[in-house]
Motif scaffolding. Structure first.
Motif, PDB file in Angstrom:
ATOM      1  N   LEU A 138     -12.212  -7.408   1.816  1.00 38.34           N
ATOM      2  CA  LEU A 138     -11.049  -7.809   1.026  1.00 38.34           C
ATOM      3  C   LEU A 138      -9.972  -8.426   1.905  1.00 38.34           C
ATOM      4  O   LEU A 138      -9.585  -7.867   2.936  1.00 38.34           O
ATOM      5  N   THR A 139      -9.478  -9.588   1.488  1.00 38.51           N
ATOM      6  CA  THR A 139      -8.322 -10.221   2.119  1.00 38.51           C
ATOM      7  C   THR A 139      -7.358 -10.636   1.017  1.00 38.51           C
ATOM      8  O   THR A 139      -7.615 -11.618   0.317  1.00 38.51           O
ATOM      9  N   PRO A 140      -6.279  -9.912   0.794  1.00 35.36           N
ATOM     10  CA  PRO A 140      -5.383 -10.254  -0.314  1.00 35.36           C
ATOM     11  C   PRO A 140      -4.778 -11.643  -0.154  1.00 35.36           C
ATOM     12  O   PRO A 140      -4.221 -11.977   0.899  1.00 35.36           O
ATOM     13  N   ARG A 141      -4.925 -12.458  -1.191  1.00 38.84           N
ATOM     14  CA  ARG A 141      -4.226 -13.744  -1.232  1.00 38.84           C
ATOM     15  C   ARG A 141      -2.844 -13.464  -1.815  1.00 38.84           C
ATOM     16  O   ARG A 141      -2.577 -13.698  -2.990  1.00 38.84           O
ATOM     17  N   TYR A 142      -1.958 -12.956  -0.963  1.00 35.15           N
ATOM     18  CA  TYR A 142      -0.655 -12.518  -1.465  1.00 35.15           C
ATOM     19  C   TYR A 142       0.173 -13.665  -2.007  1.00 35.15           C
ATOM     20  O   TYR A 142       1.022 -13.462  -2.878  1.00 35.15           O
ATOM     21  N   ASP A 143      -0.078 -14.887  -1.535  1.00 32.75           N
ATOM     22  CA  ASP A 143       0.674 -16.031  -2.041  1.00 32.75           C
ATOM     23  C   ASP A 143       0.361 -16.326  -3.498  1.00 32.75           C
ATOM     24  O   ASP A 143       1.183 -16.874  -4.233  1.00 32.75           O
ATOM     25  N   ASN A 144      -0.849 -15.932  -3.937  1.00 30.40           N
ATOM     26  CA  ASN A 144      -1.255 -16.143  -5.326  1.00 30.40           C
ATOM     27  C   ASN A 144      -1.452 -14.836  -6.088  1.00 30.40           C
ATOM     28  O   ASN A 144      -1.903 -14.857  -7.236  1.00 30.40           O
ATOM     29  N   GLN A 145      -1.161 -13.703  -5.446  1.00 29.77           N
ATOM     30  CA  GLN A 145      -1.352 -12.384  -6.053  1.00 29.77           C
ATOM     31  C   GLN A 145      -2.792 -12.194  -6.545  1.00 29.77           C
ATOM     32  O   GLN A 145      -3.040 -11.800  -7.678  1.00 29.77           O
ATOM     33  N   VAL A 146      -3.720 -12.501  -5.658  1.00 34.83           N
ATOM     34  CA  VAL A 146      -5.135 -12.365  -5.957  1.00 34.83           C
ATOM     35  C   VAL A 146      -5.796 -11.504  -4.875  1.00 34.83           C
ATOM     36  O   VAL A 146      -5.864 -11.926  -3.718  1.00 34.83           O
ATOM     37  N   PRO A 147      -6.267 -10.302  -5.194  1.00 31.56           N
ATOM     38  CA  PRO A 147      -7.075  -9.551  -4.229  1.00 31.56           C
ATOM     39  C   PRO A 147      -8.414 -10.276  -4.061  1.00 31.56           C
ATOM     40  O   PRO A 147      -9.227 -10.313  -4.983  1.00 31.56           O
ATOM     41  N   TRP A 148      -8.646 -10.862  -2.906  1.00 26.22           N
ATOM     42  CA  TRP A 148      -9.725 -11.833  -2.750  1.00 26.22           C
ATOM     43  C   TRP A 148     -10.864 -11.289  -1.900  1.00 26.22           C
ATOM     44  O   TRP A 148     -10.630 -10.806  -0.795  1.00 26.22           O
ATOM     45  N   LEU A 149     -12.080 -11.373  -2.431  1.00 19.36           N
ATOM     46  CA  LEU A 149     -13.269 -11.084  -1.643  1.00 19.36           C
ATOM     47  C   LEU A 149     -13.601 -12.358  -0.871  1.00 19.36           C
ATOM     48  O   LEU A 149     -14.257 -13.258  -1.392  1.00 19.36           O
ATOM     49  N   GLY A 150     -13.112 -12.450   0.377  1.00 19.45           N
ATOM     50  CA  GLY A 150     -13.332 -13.657   1.150  1.00 19.45           C
ATOM     51  C   GLY A 150     -14.712 -13.672   1.769  1.00 19.45           C
ATOM     52  O   GLY A 150     -15.544 -14.528   1.483  1.00 19.45           O
ATOM     53  N   ILE A 176     -12.909   7.103   0.942  1.00 17.14           N
ATOM     54  CA  ILE A 176     -13.909   6.573   1.855  1.00 17.14           C
ATOM     55  C   ILE A 176     -13.303   5.438   2.670  1.00 17.14           C
ATOM     56  O   ILE A 176     -12.330   4.802   2.253  1.00 17.14           O
ATOM     57  N   TYR A 177     -13.874   5.192   3.847  1.00 17.55           N
ATOM     58  CA  TYR A 177     -13.407   4.091   4.699  1.00 17.55           C
ATOM     59  C   TYR A 177     -14.111   2.804   4.263  1.00 17.55           C
ATOM     60  O   TYR A 177     -15.336   2.692   4.352  1.00 17.55           O
ATOM     61  N   ILE A 178     -13.325   1.848   3.787  1.00 20.35           N
ATOM     62  CA  ILE A 178     -13.880   0.600   3.291  1.00 20.35           C
ATOM     63  C   ILE A 178     -13.192  -0.577   3.976  1.00 20.35           C
ATOM     64  O   ILE A 178     -12.072  -0.462   4.479  1.00 20.35           O
ATOM     65  N   PRO A 179     -13.854  -1.732   4.039  1.00 21.67           N
ATOM     66  CA  PRO A 179     -13.199  -2.925   4.596  1.00 21.67           C
ATOM     67  C   PRO A 179     -11.961  -3.272   3.769  1.00 21.67           C
ATOM     68  O   PRO A 179     -12.014  -3.272   2.534  1.00 21.67           O
ATOM     69  N   TYR A 180     -10.858  -3.569   4.447  1.00 22.81           N
ATOM     70  CA  TYR A 180      -9.617  -3.833   3.715  1.00 22.81           C
ATOM     71  C   TYR A 180      -8.676  -4.656   4.589  1.00 22.81           C
ATOM     72  O   TYR A 180      -8.661  -4.526   5.811  1.00 22.81           O
ATOM     73  N   ASN A 181      -7.901  -5.504   3.938  1.00 24.44           N
ATOM     74  CA  ASN A 181      -6.911  -6.331   4.637  1.00 24.44           C
ATOM     75  C   ASN A 181      -7.545  -7.025   5.847  1.00 24.44           C
ATOM     76  O   ASN A 181      -7.050  -6.965   6.971  1.00 24.44           O
ATOM     77  N   SER A 182      -8.639  -7.737   5.561  1.00 23.19           N
ATOM     78  CA  SER A 182      -9.489  -8.303   6.614  1.00 23.19           C
ATOM     79  C   SER A 182      -8.990  -9.672   7.084  1.00 23.19           C
ATOM     80  O   SER A 182      -9.774 -10.617   7.220  1.00 23.19           O
ATOM     81  N   PHE A 183      -7.719  -9.774   7.360  1.00 28.72           N
ATOM     82  CA  PHE A 183      -7.130 -11.054   7.762  1.00 28.72           C
ATOM     83  C   PHE A 183      -7.718 -11.558   9.085  1.00 28.72           C
ATOM     84  O   PHE A 183      -7.947 -12.760   9.250  1.00 28.72           O
ATOM     85  N   LYS A 184      -7.954 -10.653  10.018  1.00 29.13           N
ATOM     86  CA  LYS A 184      -8.460 -11.081  11.329  1.00 29.13           C
ATOM     87  C   LYS A 184      -9.829 -11.733  11.204  1.00 29.13           C
ATOM     88  O   LYS A 184     -10.151 -12.678  11.932  1.00 29.13           O
ATOM     89  N   LEU A 185     -10.636 -11.249  10.263  1.00 25.10           N
ATOM     90  CA  LEU A 185     -11.982 -11.765  10.091  1.00 25.10           C
ATOM     91  C   LEU A 185     -11.974 -13.226   9.638  1.00 25.10           C
ATOM     92  O   LEU A 185     -12.951 -13.947   9.844  1.00 25.10           O
ATOM     93  N   GLU A 186     -10.873 -13.670   9.024  1.00 22.68           N
ATOM     94  CA  GLU A 186     -10.765 -15.048   8.547  1.00 22.68           C
ATOM     95  C   GLU A 186      -9.837 -15.900   9.407  1.00 22.68           C
ATOM     96  O   GLU A 186      -9.589 -17.065   9.099  1.00 22.68           O
ATOM     97  N   SER A 187      -9.335 -15.347  10.493  1.00 24.21           N
ATOM     98  CA  SER A 187      -8.324 -16.028  11.288  1.00 24.21           C
ATOM     99  C   SER A 187      -8.847 -17.321  11.910  1.00 24.21           C
ATOM    100  O   SER A 187      -9.961 -17.353  12.455  1.00 24.21           O
ATOM    101  N   PRO A 188      -8.049 -18.400  11.894  1.00 24.07           N
ATOM    102  CA  PRO A 188      -8.444 -19.644  12.555  1.00 24.07           C
ATOM    103  C   PRO A 188      -8.441 -19.530  14.071  1.00 24.07           C
ATOM    104  O   PRO A 188      -8.876 -20.464  14.753  1.00 24.07           O
ATOM    105  N   GLU A 189      -7.973 -18.413  14.599  1.00 21.92           N
ATOM    106  CA  GLU A 189      -8.036 -18.195  16.046  1.00 21.92           C
ATOM    107  C   GLU A 189      -9.477 -18.013  16.526  1.00 21.92           C
ATOM    108  O   GLU A 189      -9.752 -18.118  17.724  1.00 21.92           O
ATOM    109  N   PHE A 190     -10.390 -17.735  15.597  1.00 24.08           N
ATOM    110  CA  PHE A 190     -11.777 -17.460  15.967  1.00 24.08           C
ATOM    111  C   PHE A 190     -12.710 -18.503  15.379  1.00 24.08           C
ATOM    112  O   PHE A 190     -12.495 -19.004  14.273  1.00 24.08           O
TER     113      PHE A 190
END
Length: 451
Positions: free
Chosen positions: A392-404, A306-320
């Motif tokens: 989901l936005t993976p916190r790769y620096d801490n190895q935590v799949p994060w529900l931001g 199924i198509y699910i929200p994933y790697n949602s980095f843009k949604l948290e970007s400080p550019e917005f």
């Protein structure tokens, strides 16, 4: 529901009240055909879902001063976009909630589908705990508690729906976290007053004095302080979340800054109103689902692509700015990202004689993280009422799949609530801090709420 396939032929399609602890021969699959968390290691037949190869490395990008991570997939473009006009082509890979959103907002709600990246991973110590859980953890108290549980994800090879949801509830989130974030409940025209929160929670292992040989019945501690707007500032919620919520119901308190008093808050559970949410979600909507499962029968329907929200980095970007993200009717579809992933599908049906605003819920749980990514909620008539999306936005620096960021859309009244926004925040998130027990007491609640 159509197009499901069962991962294991032994999975029952009825609620199971006691299970867990697979044989060692079955658990050995976590080192071969399955990933350390129990996902299928191989991709799908046509390659649209790739093999899992370990997730994003810790050095996949950089963090700004507020701890917001750079997007390793920023250069990618959508493969295609699902709209109300072409949704019929993709019906087998959409939830009912997504289909309803496309129909209700045909000119603005879109599902931009990007290449799939299996970016999630966990620290080795978490994988080791999951391996121990696979052969040791059992459901008790008719599925409402855990026995012999360690750290995270008790059932990497689940046998029933309750085990899948327990994996969501106990998934690894960095052990303990402090963060600031914003919540919004926009009106029909998109205007909103941001509500600012300071939040922290600690799983029991991160609280000083925790004794693994005598763990007790607390799973984690949670505290939330409202810092703005002025009419809500100083209000605090404190929760002691038990592992067995039938044996010991959730302990919750609130501090009301206007009244300057702490009181017990048993309503912060099940379908009780959640503070500062403007009536747009109930207590167990937070984190897509939380709390006790005893009011529902849980049925595992199998797995689905199924198509699910994933790697949602843009949604948290400080550019917005927050106003760029929060739009009338739903989040800005230019900033959301969806990928094709395999999910476990669990249906919860309200038990006879029990009460809850939702008569049925259908949850789509990502196989790589055990996070509920989509959840559909039905009213007493059986009609779809609310559709939730977890970004989901993976916190790769801490190895935590994060529900931001998470949103709950009311497809009947047209309003929604979104929480977890951090685009304009200045304070970094803090993972893995060691908390004192005194930080999670009613006295600490009063001290935190003084204004």
């Amino acid at each position: 529901m159509k197009n499901f396939h069962l991962l294991l032929s032994t999975i029952s399609l009825v609620a199971v009240t006691a299970h867990g602890a697979v044989p060692a021969t079955e658990a050995a699959k976590l080192n071969s055909t399955l990933t350390p968390v129990g996902a299928e290691r191989a991709g799908n037949a046509d390659g649209s879902i790739p093999d899992w190869t370990g997730g994003l490395p810790k050095n996949s990008g950089t963090a700004n001063s507020a701890g917001i991570l750079s997007d390793p997939y920023a250069a990618e473009k959508p493969l295609f976009t699902i709209t109300a006009q072409n949704a019929g082509q993709y019906q087998g890979k959409l939830s009912e909630g997504q289909t309803a959103m496309l129909k209700r907002y045909p000119n603005s709600y879109r599902i931009a589908v990007y290449p799939t990246h299996r970016s999630a991973n966990y620290p080795d110590k978490v994988y080791q705990a999951i391996a121990r859980n696979a052969i040791g953890t059992k459901l008790v108290a008719e599925g409402n508690g855990l026995e012999n549980f360690d750290t995270a994800i008790p059932f990497p090879i689940p046998q029933n729906g309750m085990e899948v949801i327990w994996n969501h509830i106990t998934r690894y989130r960095g052990g303990s976290v402090r963060r600031t974030y914003v919540q919004a409940t926009p009106l029909a025209d998109g205007t909103f007053v941001p509500v600012y929160f300071n939040q922290q929670f600690s799983y029991r292992e991160e609280v000083k004095g925790f004794d693994p040989s005598n763990p007790g019945n607390v799973l984690f501690y949670y505290k939330q302080l409202v810092t703005a707007p002025a009419r809500l500032a100083g209000d605090v919620v404190l929760v002691h979340e038990p592992i067995n919520q039938v044996q010991t119901p959730r302990m919750a308190w609130v501090y009301n800054a206007g009244q300057r008093r702490v009181r017990r808050a048993p309503q912060i559970a099940y379908d009780g109103p959640y503070p500062a949410s403007d009536g747009q979600r109930v207590s167990d909507n937070l984190d897509m689902f939380n709390g006790a499962m005893d009011r529902y029968d849980w049925k595992l329907l199998g797995k689905k692509e199924i198509y699910i929200p994933y790697n949602s980095f843009k949604l948290e970007s400080p550019e917005f700015k927050y106003a760029d993200v929060v739009k009338p009717n739903h989040l800005n579809s230019d900033l959301t990202r969806y990928e094709l992933h395999r999910v476990w599908v669990v249906e919860a049906t309200l038990k006879s004689g029990q009460r809850h605003l939702y008569s049925k819920r259908v949850m789509y749980v990502d196989e790589d993280t055990w996070q509920i990514s989509l959840a559909d909620h039905y009213d007493a008539r059986g009609a779809l009422w609310r559709a939730a999306e977890g970004y989901l936005t993976p916190r790769y620096d801490n190895q935590v799949p994060w529900l931001g960021v998470e949103a709950v859309y009311d497809v009947i009244n047209g309003r929604y609530i979104v929480a977890g926004l951090r685009n304009e925040e200045k304070n970094p998130m803090e993972f893995g801090f060691s908390a004192l027990p005194a930080e999670y007491t009613p006295t600490a609640l009063r001290n935190a709420g003084v204004r």
